[in-house]
Design a protein around this motif. Structure first.
Motif: not given
Ligand code: FAD
Length: 264
Positions: A121-123, A190-192, A209-211, A252-254, A164-166, A114-116
């Motif tokens: 990459l999102w962060i 997009a992240h939401n 859980p995803k929020i 938050h991201y500063s 592909k989704h992104f 999970y996560r990692g």
């Molecule tokens: P993540 O969603 O990875 O978020 C990391 C941290 O970012 C969170 O802990 C929170 O602090 C912060 N955060 C959360 N939401 C937001 C927001 N809206 N704005 C700013 N900060 C936020 N997985 C799939 O199964 N299918 C996919 O199609 C898919 N597409 C992805 C596309 C990209 C570009 C990336 C980078 C990842 C994708 N993933 C996908 C992986 C998935 O989005 C999560 O990264 C993974 O499930 C781990 O989730 P997590 O709980 O660690 O939080």
């Protein structure tokens, strides 16, 4: 400094950001046969301009960028993973490199699967959009920043479904986004959207859980909708206040909110 709250599970750690970079350069990119050198050079150029790196990492990124620029200029020269590996190893010994081990802090999942890396990459991407804005970068527009992130995701992100989704969701980004502030908000939305899509998937870490982000306990003022309490998608905010969200993300991201040491 701000009215926003911060919870440890949402902390921004330099270790997560640098582990993302180490993962990129030692694991993700080098599994390709031939590298898309233009997309890599543009992404590393973005890191040089907007990533709030420690001095050693900053030096590494600058040297890497200069090397990539040379390869891009030479039209007939392909970029092979072996060359990148060699370059990376050459700089491992001096003080111009990234940490060797990939370790997670905020991005640590409840189990190894999970996560990692995707979390980091999102962060990293949010950190880039925010720091391009706060550094007042004028050589790139908000659309350029997202185009470079999109190029990285398309050519290198090893999760093909994610890529592909992104790629599809960002196909109109050059029409939708102009300024750095718009880029910050575009990426947050997009992240939401991804969070919402994944909220029902069993592959998600049950402890995280995803929020709808940011949750109310991080930023109560970010939404007009006062009914929801736990930020699951059933009661996610229907009316975001974009300006408040923008300010929240910028704090938050500063660079000032990135934890440098383990004890911070
Ligand atoms: P993540 O969603 O990875 O978020 C990391 C941290 O970012 C969170 O802990 C929170 O602090 C912060 N955060 C959360 N939401 C937001 C927001 N809206 N704005 C700013 N900060 C936020 N997985 C799939 O199964 N299918 C996919 O199609 C898919 N597409 C992805 C596309 C990209 C570009 C990336 C980078 C990842 C994708 N993933 C996908 C992986 C998935 O989005 C999560 O990264 C993974 O499930 C781990 O989730 P997590 O709980 O660690 O939080």
């Amino acid at each position: 400094m701000s009215n926003f709250s911060f919870l440890p599970r949402y902390d921004i750690h330099m270790r997560d950001l640098e582990s993302a970079l180490s993962f990129i350069f030692t694991r993700e990119i080098v599994i390709k046969k031939i590298l898309h050198k233009e997309n890599l050079e543009r992404f590393v150029g973005l890191l040089v301009q907007c990533f709030p790196a420690r001095p050693a990492v900053n030096r590494f990124l600058k040297i890497l960028h200069k090397w990539l620029q040379g390869i891009v200029k030479d039209k007939d020269r392909p970029l092979r993973p072996s060359a990148l590996r060699l370059f990376y190893n050459m700089h491992k010994a001096d003080n111009t490199s990234l940490p060797e081990n990939v370790e997670w802090r905020t991005c640590q999942g409840s189990r190894p699967q999970y996560r990692g890396y995707p979390c980091s990459l999102w962060i990293l991407f949010h950190t880039l959009t925010v720091n391009c804005a706060t550094r007042g970068i004028t050589s790139l527009t908000g659309a350029d920043v997202l185009a470079r992130i999109r190029g990285y995701v398309k050519s290198f992100f090893s999760c093909l479904e994610c890529s592909k989704h992104f790629y599809n969701m960002s196909k109109n980004v050059e029409k939708e986004v102009h300024t750095h502030n718009e880029a910050i908000l575009w990426l947050w939305r997009a992240h939401n959207k991804v969070n919402k899509r994944l909220s029902k998937e069993p592959s998600t870490d049950p402890h995280f859980p995803k929020i709808a982000y940011p949750p109310k306990d991080l930023c109560i003022e970010c939404s007009d909708d006062r009914k929801g309490h736990n930020n699951t998608w059933n009661d996610s905010p229907s009316t975001w206040r974009d300006n408040v969200v923008l300010n929240y993300l910028k704090v938050h991201y500063s660079v000032h909110n990135i934890r440098l040491s383990e004890s911070e």
